[in-house]
Write a protein that holds these residues in place. Structure first.
Motif, short mmCIF file in Angstrom:
data_model
loop_
_atom_site.label_atom_id
_atom_site.label_comp_id
_atom_site.label_asym_id
_atom_site.label_seq_id
_atom_site.Cartn_x
_atom_site.Cartn_y
_atom_site.Cartn_z
N UNK A 142 4.75 6.63 -19.71
CA UNK A 142 5.42 6.28 -19.34
C UNK A 142 6.99 5.58 -19.27
N UNK A 143 7.16 5.90 -21.14
CA UNK A 143 8.77 5.94 -21.07
C UNK A 143 8.98 7.21 -20.60
N UNK A 144 9.29 8.62 -20.94
CA UNK A 144 9.66 9.14 -20.64
C UNK A 144 9.45 9.67 -19.40
N UNK A 145 8.70 9.08 -18.20
CA UNK A 145 8.11 9.20 -17.06
C UNK A 145 9.79 8.05 -16.65
N UNK A 146 10.09 7.18 -17.06
CA UNK A 146 11.15 6.30 -16.48
C UNK A 146 12.13 6.57 -17.21
N UNK A 147 12.58 6.91 -17.70
CA UNK A 147 13.65 7.88 -18.16
C UNK A 147 13.85 9.27 -16.97
N UNK A 148 12.99 10.16 -17.19
CA UNK A 148 13.55 11.19 -16.26
C UNK A 148 12.90 11.47 -14.46
N UNK A 149 11.95 10.32 -14.27
CA UNK A 149 11.76 10.59 -13.13
C UNK A 149 12.00 9.29 -11.98
N UNK A 150 13.04 8.31 -12.35
CA UNK A 150 13.26 6.66 -12.37
C UNK A 150 13.18 6.29 -10.52
N UNK A 151 13.33 7.50 -10.12
CA UNK A 151 14.60 7.72 -8.34
C UNK A 151 13.35 8.50 -7.99
N UNK A 152 12.34 8.26 -8.33
CA UNK A 152 11.25 9.17 -7.17
C UNK A 152 9.26 8.51 -8.33
N UNK A 153 10.06 8.74 -9.41
CA UNK A 153 8.72 7.53 -10.27
C UNK A 153 8.18 6.23 -10.16
N UNK A 154 7.41 5.17 -9.59
CA UNK A 154 6.98 3.91 -9.73
C UNK A 154 5.85 4.56 -10.78
N UNK A 155 6.37 4.22 -12.68
CA UNK A 155 5.40 4.10 -13.63
C UNK A 155 5.13 2.92 -13.88
N UNK A 156 3.62 3.68 -14.37
CA UNK A 156 2.80 2.74 -15.01
C UNK A 156 2.15 3.13 -16.02
N UNK A 157 1.20 2.85 -17.10
CA UNK A 157 0.37 3.03 -17.72
C UNK A 157 -0.71 1.89 -18.14
N UNK A 158 -1.17 1.76 -18.69
CA UNK A 158 -2.62 1.37 -18.98
C UNK A 158 -4.12 1.90 -19.78
N UNK A 159 -4.90 0.39 -20.33
CA UNK A 159 -6.08 1.48 -21.33
C UNK A 159 -7.40 0.51 -20.41
N UNK A 160 -7.92 1.11 -21.67
CA UNK A 160 -9.79 0.66 -20.70
C UNK A 160 -10.13 -0.78 -21.85
N UNK A 161 -9.47 -0.48 -22.54
CA UNK A 161 -9.38 -1.95 -24.09
C UNK A 161 -8.37 -1.99 -24.00
N UNK A 162 -9.21 -3.62 -24.68
CA UNK A 162 -7.90 -4.22 -25.65
C UNK A 162 -7.00 -3.25 -26.81
N UNK A 163 -6.03 -3.66 -27.33
CA UNK A 163 -5.05 -3.58 -28.38
C UNK A 163 -4.08 -4.03 -28.48
N UNK A 164 -4.09 -4.77 -29.97
CA UNK A 164 -2.98 -5.90 -29.78
C UNK A 164 -1.39 -4.59 -30.81
N UNK A 165 -1.08 -4.04 -30.20
CA UNK A 165 -0.26 -3.24 -30.03
C UNK A 165 0.27 -1.74 -29.49
N UNK A 166 1.67 -1.17 -29.70
CA UNK A 166 1.25 0.17 -29.06
C UNK A 166 2.39 -0.07 -30.43
N UNK A 167 1.40 1.45 -31.41
CA UNK A 167 1.61 2.09 -32.28
C UNK A 167 3.02 2.16 -32.60
#
Length: 133
Positions: free
Chosen positions: A20-45
């Motif tokens: 998500x971070x790379x796609x927003x930096x490198x392609x924000x002009x052509x991409x609407x960027x999302x990321x998600x998971x299937x299980x809850x997790x407390x924080x980004x590593x």
């Protein structure tokens, strides 16, 4: 019109966040960027945040999201390599990047994963720009 891309894994705490971070930096002009998971997790590593910061991408405000937090349908679905049945979101193009999860490993493992993801995102952005996807 921007293409909606979703990077999906189980916890949304490392690889999909980096993508998500790379796609927003490198392609924000052509991409609407999302990321998600299937299980809850407390924080980004924390090591994922640290190695992305080394590359000039601030993920300090990122947090794990669930599939219910992103659009129900996307143009491009990228799964990270879940080692289980990968989650599905309706899409017109999908890929599985088959990336090893560096969680629990050394910082060098996170850096290697970061760099692989950057290359894959660069290729994805190029293909979208060339209207191959």
């Amino acid at each position: 019109m921007k293409k909606k891309v979703a990077f999906i894994c189980v916890h949304n705490s490392c690889r999909s966040q980096m993508a998500e971070g790379w796609a927003k930096k490198l392609g924000s002009d052509i991409l609407e960027v999302y990321s998600a998971g299937t299980e809850n997790y407390p924080e980004v590593k924390p090591l994922a945040v640290q190695v992305m910061e080394e590359a000039g991408i601030d993920m300090s405000g990122h947090y794990p999201k669930l599939l219910s937090n992103i659009p129900e349908e996307v143009d491009i679905l990228i799964t990270m390599g879940c080692n289980v049945v990968c989650p599905f979101v309706p899409n017109s193009h999908s890929q599985d990047w088959g990336l090893t999860d560096p969680s629990g490993g050394l910082i060098e493992d996170y850096r290697e994963t970061r760099d692989i993801i950057k290359e894959k995102v660069e290729d994805l952005v190029k293909r979208v720009r060339n209207k191959e996807i």
